[in-house]
Write an enzyme that holds these catalytic residues in place. Structure first.
Site, PDB file in Angstrom:
ATOM      1  N   ALA A 179       0.782  -1.498  -0.182  1.00  0.00           N
ATOM      2  CA  ALA A 179       0.038   0.080   0.018  1.00  0.00           C
ATOM      3  C   ALA A 179       1.109   1.127  -0.013  1.00  0.00           C
ATOM      4  CB  ALA A 179      -0.842  -0.113   1.297  1.00  0.00           C
ATOM      5  N   GLY A 221       0.722  -5.009   1.142  1.00  0.00           N
ATOM      6  CA  GLY A 221      -0.200  -5.294  -0.066  1.00  0.00           C
ATOM      7  C   GLY A 221       0.216  -5.902  -1.279  1.00  0.00           C
ATOM      8  N   GLU A 247      -0.048  -9.673  -0.713  1.00  0.00           N
ATOM      9  CA  GLU A 247      -1.428  -9.897  -0.385  1.00  0.00           C
ATOM     10  C   GLU A 247      -2.131 -10.019  -1.831  1.00  0.00           C
ATOM     11  OE1 GLU A 247      -1.963  -6.803   2.576  1.00  0.00           O
ATOM     12  OE2 GLU A 247      -3.168  -8.250   3.326  1.00  0.00           O
ATOM     13  N   GLU A 285       3.498  -4.961   7.696  1.00  0.00           N
ATOM     14  CA  GLU A 285       2.551  -4.139   8.096  1.00  0.00           C
ATOM     15  C   GLU A 285       2.764  -4.032   9.534  1.00  0.00           C
ATOM     16  OE1 GLU A 285       1.946  -6.560   6.088  1.00  0.00           O
ATOM     17  OE2 GLU A 285       0.323  -5.926   4.400  1.00  0.00           O
TER      18      GLU A 285
HETATM   19  C1  LIG Z   1      -5.417  -2.295   3.397  1.00  0.00           C
HETATM   20  C2  LIG Z   1      -3.792  -2.374   3.878  1.00  0.00           C
HETATM   21  C3  LIG Z   1      -3.172  -3.445   3.824  1.00  0.00           C
HETATM   22  C4  LIG Z   1      -1.880  -3.402   3.239  1.00  0.00           C
HETATM   23  C5  LIG Z   1      -0.676  -2.494   3.765  1.00  0.00           C
HETATM   24  C6  LIG Z   1       0.468  -2.496   3.386  1.00  0.00           C
HETATM   25  O1  LIG Z   1       0.827  -2.875   2.408  1.00  0.00           O
HETATM   26  S1  LIG Z   1       1.627  -1.208   4.225  1.00  0.00           S
HETATM   27  C7  LIG Z   1       2.923  -1.289   3.485  1.00  0.00           C
HETATM   28  C8  LIG Z   1       3.688  -2.356   3.378  1.00  0.00           C
HETATM   29  N1  LIG Z   1       4.980  -2.050   2.607  1.00  0.00           N
HETATM   30  C9  LIG Z   1       6.068  -1.947   3.391  1.00  0.00           C
HETATM   31  O2  LIG Z   1       6.214  -1.741   4.548  1.00  0.00           O
HETATM   32  C10 LIG Z   1       7.290  -1.822   2.410  1.00  0.00           C
HETATM   33  C11 LIG Z   1       7.915  -0.573   2.855  1.00  0.00           C
HETATM   34  N2  LIG Z   1       9.294  -0.232   2.105  1.00  0.00           N
HETATM   35  C12 LIG Z   1      10.301  -0.822   2.098  1.00  0.00           C
HETATM   36  O3  LIG Z   1      10.461  -1.598   3.068  1.00  0.00           O
HETATM   37  C13 LIG Z   1      11.729  -0.309   1.446  1.00  0.00           C
HETATM   38  O4  LIG Z   1      11.201   0.957   1.038  1.00  0.00           O
HETATM   39  C14 LIG Z   1      11.891  -1.329   0.261  1.00  0.00           C
HETATM   40  C15 LIG Z   1      12.386  -2.513   1.028  1.00  0.00           C
HETATM   41  C16 LIG Z   1      10.447  -1.482  -0.661  1.00  0.00           C
HETATM   42  C17 LIG Z   1      12.742  -0.618  -0.717  1.00  0.00           C
HETATM   43  O5  LIG Z   1      13.979  -0.103  -0.076  1.00  0.00           O
HETATM   44  P1  LIG Z   1      15.173   0.745  -0.438  1.00  0.00           P
HETATM   45  O6  LIG Z   1      16.064   0.794   0.605  1.00  0.00           O
HETATM   46  O7  LIG Z   1      15.337   0.362  -1.580  1.00  0.00           O
HETATM   47  O8  LIG Z   1      14.343   2.132  -0.766  1.00  0.00           O
HETATM   48  P2  LIG Z   1      13.647   3.233   0.174  1.00  0.00           P
HETATM   49  O9  LIG Z   1      13.578   2.422   1.501  1.00  0.00           O
HETATM   50  O10 LIG Z   1      14.760   4.248   0.432  1.00  0.00           O
HETATM   51  O11 LIG Z   1      12.455   3.574  -0.601  1.00  0.00           O
HETATM   52  C18 LIG Z   1      12.663   4.305  -1.837  1.00  0.00           C
HETATM   53  C19 LIG Z   1      11.550   5.299  -1.873  1.00  0.00           C
HETATM   54  O12 LIG Z   1      10.224   4.538  -1.755  1.00  0.00           O
HETATM   55  C20 LIG Z   1       9.392   5.197  -0.839  1.00  0.00           C
HETATM   56  N3  LIG Z   1       8.466   3.993  -0.457  1.00  0.00           N
HETATM   57  C21 LIG Z   1       8.876   2.510  -0.349  1.00  0.00           C
HETATM   58  N4  LIG Z   1       7.850   2.072   0.064  1.00  0.00           N
HETATM   59  C22 LIG Z   1       6.741   2.772   0.103  1.00  0.00           C
HETATM   60  C23 LIG Z   1       5.377   2.568   0.229  1.00  0.00           C
HETATM   61  N5  LIG Z   1       4.949   1.192   0.544  1.00  0.00           N
HETATM   62  N6  LIG Z   1       4.559   3.741  -0.018  1.00  0.00           N
HETATM   63  C24 LIG Z   1       4.980   4.859   0.059  1.00  0.00           C
HETATM   64  N7  LIG Z   1       6.324   5.111  -0.507  1.00  0.00           N
HETATM   65  C25 LIG Z   1       7.277   3.919  -0.353  1.00  0.00           C
HETATM   66  C26 LIG Z   1      10.378   5.527   0.279  1.00  0.00           C
HETATM   67  O13 LIG Z   1       9.742   6.487   1.122  1.00  0.00           O
HETATM   68  C27 LIG Z   1      11.455   6.176  -0.625  1.00  0.00           C
HETATM   69  O14 LIG Z   1      10.917   7.338  -0.949  1.00  0.00           O
HETATM   70  P3  LIG Z   1      12.067   8.807  -1.062  1.00  0.00           P
HETATM   71  O15 LIG Z   1      12.703   8.775   0.236  1.00  0.00           O
HETATM   72  O16 LIG Z   1      13.055   8.404  -2.288  1.00  0.00           O
HETATM   73  O17 LIG Z   1      11.121  10.008  -1.300  1.00  0.00           O
END
Ligand SMILES: CCC/C=C/C(=O)SCCNC(=O)CCNC(=O)[C@H](O)C(C)(C)COP(=O)([O-])OP(=O)([O-])OC[C@H]1O[C@@H](n2cnc3c(N)ncnc32)[C@H](O)[C@@H]1OP(=O)([O-])[O-]
Length: 719
Positions: free
Chosen positions: A61, A100, A103, A123
């Protein structure tokens, strides 16, 4: 933001297009909904492949959207439409499938992953649960114990592990979209019912109650006070006990509670704050995206005490060749044994070979001549450090960067004895340095942008969260800690016990109370620092030590304890009692109660009942108050930097966002009012006097934390 293409005649290829991680923003959800419907309605299409552009399947998400009102199609019906459709859908997972994203893949009928892909349901780390059916589909696929573990920890798994657990059907080293196409073609015409996870039952499990009770006890122990892990266990339990549709209702209900909680907001703030601190800038305009870090291949570490050993391990694990230097043979041997042991145990755990070939040990600074960068980790003594840096200046190549691991001394003074102040920065690690994630990169007034960029990037390579901080006594973390520690001992003077203070702080969410931390790290350490800073010395009356020093209230209790040989765990006695020297289990000590009573009697301090609220407010608000001062002095770039220092270096409960975020969440007017109250009660404690920045923010109507920087009067950023 999803592209549609018809390939190989009967296959529709849907590509998520939302860089950098193809997060499921409302536009992406709309794109998927429309393209899936198109594929299902196109009679020429027999199967569908779903993939993400730029080698990333989907990062889940869009976290930025959580703070906004919901718009566009919801995830749950979108995923349901894929699963319920009459054409096989294959997820082609490359890069990541997180939250997501996974999922979505679980709603597909088949999953093919690239060998380097990572998957997970993180999450919980954002204060949420996998509420797009993840808590209901995953247990039906993997069984309850695996699903519980993955969902409550948020751990990422490799493609190989996912294959073993049955989460993916195939792993490929080649082109994952081609492999998914091939699979799609091969499954056309096969029955889809067994592939619809929502229609399956969870695999039977003996002793269901026992499994869930154990899981609940574990999450409560591991993440004290955090709501999300508890909700995750409850949601998985619903998968085990209820039909899918009712389980989904339970998932939604639990998600609703979490989504509106302060904890989810705090954890999502932490996610963005952690990324924001990497985007450092200096007053001269140099910043993270216009300064080139040096490529560090070889490093030297001086001093193989606890810190030095951890630093060597961190560097070696990042693939850097290290020359480790000690002055005495005995210390060197001890250090070598420890470092080798840590690396070997770590390698065994990960099933790899320990990279011992990357380390050499030496007894002389001369061995550091050719390294790219040196990190000094000798005793916290300015004269000693100056001698080391003057020697390094002579010994090392002209271009070698020189870094100090001081925890609070003036980096500029250290730089001044070298021939290269621009190449000197502080790299303040936290013990144990190979475990703790925080690195304070201390920018001296003469540190060059290149040196700062190199230290920040080296920190990242070592897996640290690097935060750029200014050069003031204690930098950010230890400077603020002083107010927190002072309050805790003042509370003892006034009537509290160590265990009462610790319990209140642990209830708040700290992993360990302040007195347990003191016993663990050794009370003699602070004693030595107070001696060297002139707070203790020959002028202090040994039988009736003064309670006012250097113009402010002073509590001699920790000194009196050290004089009795109570140095903490290492001597078996400190604020608590331990079974033996080196013991770990803290027990309240009646002797300490008597000692505190005698002390209060001797100084005529009336003992009063102190509430849990007062303990937390005085310790935590004093900490935040100093944080406001740090911002005002230009020693941290923003509140996010301070919060990340505390979350990653000081055991601050992440679900409370950090001391500055916590102050914002409590409400700045309330924090101001309580500080004013406590300062009125204790006018001899300057750190309780509300900071000017806090007053200004309250005067401006308490703007959101993201806007605080605009109210910082100083134009003199020290970064
Ligand atoms: C109904 C609900 C159910 C579902 C819930 C969910 O899915 S909850 C979600 C579950 N998912 C997670 O928890 C995954 C969260 N993400 C991560 O764990 C890591 O970002 C990564 C492993 C995907 C990539 O790592 P990496 O070291 O290669 O890179 P990096 O970390 O530097 O990120 C690069 C840029 O992307 C951005 N951004 C990233 N993800 C999201 C996002 N979901 N959204 C928005 N933005 C996101 C991040 O802010 C950054 O922006 P900036 O600073 O450049 O403007």
């Amino acid at each position: 933001m999803a592209q549609y293409a018809r390939t190989k005649g009967s296959i529709a290829l849907i590509t998520l297009t939302n860089p950098p991680v193809n997060a499921l923003s409302s536009a992406v959800r709309k794109g998927i909904t429309e393209t899936v419907s198109r594929a299902l309605n196109d009679t020429q299409v027999k199967a569908v492949v779903l993939c993400g552009e730029n080698g990333q399947f989907c990062g889940g998400a869009d976290i930025k959207e959580f703070a906004k009102p919901m718009s566009g199609p919801a995830l749950v019906p979108m995923i349901h439409a894929i699963e319920a459709g009459e054409k096989p859908v294959v997820a082609a997972i490359e890069g990541i499938a997180l939250g997501g994203g996974l999922e979505l893949a679980l709603g597909c009928h088949y999953r093919v992953a690239h060998a380097k892909a990572r998957m997970g349901l993180p999450e919980v780390t954002l204060g949420l649960l996998p509420a797009a059916g993840g808590t209901q589909r995953l247990p039906r696929l993997t069984g309850i114990p695996t699903a519980l573990e993955l969902i409550t920890t948020g751990r990422h798994i490799t493609a190989q592990e996912a294959l073993k657990l049955g989460i993916v059907d195939k792993v490929t080293d080649g082109n994952v979209v081609d492999a998914a196409m091939e699979m799609a073609l091969s499954v056309i015409g096969r029955p889809l019912s067994p592939r619809r996870l929502s229609t399956l039952s969870t695999p039977p499990l003996a002793n269901l109650d026992g499994v869930f009770e154990a899981a609940m006890a574990q999450v409560k122990r591991r993440s004290r006070g955090a709501m999300a892990p508890v909700a995750c266990v409850k949601a998985v339990r619903a998968a085990a006990e209820l039909p899918y549709s009712q389980g989904m209702k339970r998932e939604l209900e639990l998600m609703g509670t979490l989504m509106s909680s302060g904890q989810a907001k705090a954890l999502q703030y932490c996610f963005f704050a952690q990324r924001a601190v990497g985007k450092w800038s200096l007053p001269n305009g140099a910043q993270w995206n216009n300064s080139r870090p040096r490529d560090i291949r070889t490093a030297g570490v001086i001093g193989l005490g606890t810190m030095g050993r951890g630093i060597v391990v961190s560097l070696v694990k990042a693939g850097i060749s290290v020359v480790a230097v000690e002055m005495e043979e005995k210390q060197l041997d001890l250090g070598r044994k420890e470092v080798t042991g840590i690396l070997e145990r770590d390698a065994k755990r990960r099933g790899v070979t320990a990279p011992l070939h990357l380390i050499s040990f030496a007894l002389s600074l001369q061995s550091l001549r050719g390294v790219d960068l040196v990190i000094e980790a000798v005793f916290e003594d300015m004269e000693l450090k100056k001698r080391v840096f003057a020697d390094l200046s002579r010994v090392c190549n002209q271009n070698t960067m020189l870094c100090t691991n001081t925890s609070g001394l003036d980096v500029d003074q250290i730089a001044s004895v070298t021939d290269r102040p621009p190449l000197v920065v502080g790299m303040h690690f936290f013990a144990p340095a190979h475990v703790m994630k925080l690195l304070e990169v201390v920018c001296g007034p003469r540190s060059s942008a290149e040196a700062v960029a190199t230290a920040m990037s080296l920190g990242k390579r070592m897996g640290k969260v690097s935060v750029a901080v200014g050069n003031c006594p204690g930098f950010v973390g230890n400077r603020m800690l002083k107010s927190y520690m002072d309050e805790s001992v003042f509370l003892l003077e006034e009537g509290a016990s160590p265990e009462q203070v610790d319990q209140a702080l642990e209830e708040f969410g700290f992993a360990l109370g302040i007195f347990k931390v003191g016993d663990l790290s050794g009370l003699d350490v602070g004693w030595r620092v107070r001696k060297s800073s002139g707070l203790i010395g020959p002028d202090v009356n040994p039988t009736f030590p003064s309670r006012v020093r250097q113009g402010r209230r002073y509590c001699p209790l920790p000194d009196l304890l050290c004089e009795q040989g109570r140095w903490g765990q290492k001597t078996g006695r400190g604020w608590y009692l331990y079974d033996s020297a080196g013991g770990r289990v803290a027990r309240p000590d009646p002797e300490i109660q008597r000692f505190l009573q005698d002390y209060r009697l001797r100084y005529g301090i009336p003992s009063r009942r102190i509430s849990e609220q007062e303990v937390v407010e005085r310790c935590v608000f004093a900490l935040a108050n100093e944080g406001f001062q740090v911002l005002e002095d230009g020693m941290a770039a923003g509140p996010e930097d301070i919060d990340m220092v505390y979350v990653f270096g000081y055991g601050w409960p992440r679900h409370r966002g950090g001391p500055m975020f916590h102050a914002a969440q409590v409400g700045l007017p309330r924090v101001l009012q309580r500080l004013e109250f406590y300062y009125r009660e204790n006018p001899d404690i300057p750190h309780l006097q509300p900071s000017a920045l806090l007053r200004r923010l309250v005067g401006a109507g308490s703007p959101p934390i993201q806007q605080w920087k605009q109210y910082i009067r100083s134009t003199h950023s020290q970064l």
